[in-house]
Design an enzyme around this catalytic site. Structure first.
Site, PDB file in Angstrom:
ATOM      1  CB  ILE A  11      -0.941   0.014   1.232  1.00 49.91           C
ATOM      2  CG1 ILE A  11      -1.769  -1.277   1.304  1.00 49.91           C
ATOM      3  CG2 ILE A  11      -1.833   1.253   1.196  1.00 49.91           C
ATOM      4  CD1 ILE A  11      -2.677  -1.545   0.117  1.00 49.91           C
ATOM      5  CE  LYS A  12       4.299   5.032  -4.928  1.00 50.72           C
ATOM      6  NZ  LYS A  12       4.354   5.046  -6.402  1.00 50.72           N
ATOM      7  CB  VAL A  13       0.341   6.063   2.567  1.00 55.33           C
ATOM      8  CG1 VAL A  13      -0.584   4.860   2.756  1.00 55.33           C
ATOM      9  CG2 VAL A  13       1.630   5.876   3.346  1.00 55.33           C
TER      10      VAL A  13
END
Ligand code: G3P
Length: 217
Positions: A82-84
């Site tokens: 997951i890219k945040v």
């Protein structure tokens, strides 16, 4: 140094994987737009082709909404990262997700202090954008060197994922500085093969071989 492809183009991903040049993939909303494809569909397809980490970016900006999007994205496959974004809500989401065993890539990093924050939040990957720093007259590679020093000082396990890589010099410098990963457009990865002496040498070997009139197989 691991090679990730910074693209959502399946054909390009397959080509690199077949050549043994692919350790993972990174995507972002701009790359999804460029692909013209449905986000979930394309990320699912990529995660099926690549066994390494595949980054899929949330677009919500508030923690609860980020968690809801991450919940959907991480169900796609076990290799989804997951890219945040590097914001307070992004790092809160990072901490929660890594605590649950989900890999997180913290993106849009432009300073060593931001990378320190991401390390403290338990990020699996930090993505400093070297090309965009170079664009505004700051040194992208100086940032990589600073982050390497800080992470080594404190044994942060966060991997430095050099992003916004635009050319072979960026790749070389990242490797010399001990970056863990670099992500680049496929064309940049293929450009690493290029050397005029390789082309000239091969041409001359083939010419001489033809003159012998022999065949190997
Ligand atoms: O990995 C981030 C990358 O997609 C940004 O690259 O060239 O748009 O700065 P660029």
């Amino acid at each position: 140094m691991k090679f990730f492809a910074d693209t959502a183009e399946i054909a390009d991903i397959r080509e690199l994987a077949d050549a043994g040049l692919l350790d993972g993939v990174t995507t972002n909303p701009s790359l999804i737009k460029k692909s013209g494809r449905d986000f979930i569909e394309v990320v699912t397809e990529i995660a099926g082709v690549v066994s390494g980490p595949v980054s899929a970016e949330v677009v919500a900006t508030e923690h609860k909404a980020m968690m809801k999007e991450a919940e959907k994205l991480r169900k796609i496959a076990t290799n989804i990262v997951i890219k945040v974004p590097l914001t307070p809500d992004g790092l809160k989401t990072c901490k929660a997700l890594t605590g649950e065993g989900t890999m997180v890539n913290v993106t849009l990093c432009f300073s060593a202090n931001q990378a320190l924050l991401a390390g403290k939040a338990g990020a699996s990957f930090i993505s400093p954008f070297v090309g965009r720093l170079d664009d505004i007259g700051q040194s992208g590679m100086e940032l990589i060197s600073d982050i390497r020093q800080i992470y080594d000082n404190y044994d942060f396990p966060t991997e430095i994922l050099v992003a916004s890589v635009r050319n072979p010099i960026h790749v070389l410098d990242a490797a010399k500085l001990g970056a863990d990963v670099m992500t680049a457009p496929p064309a940049v990865i293929w450009s690493l093969f290029k050397h005029p002496l390789t082309d000239a040498g091969l041409e001359s070997f083939l010419k001489d071989w033809a003159a012998t009139g022999q065949k190997i197989a």
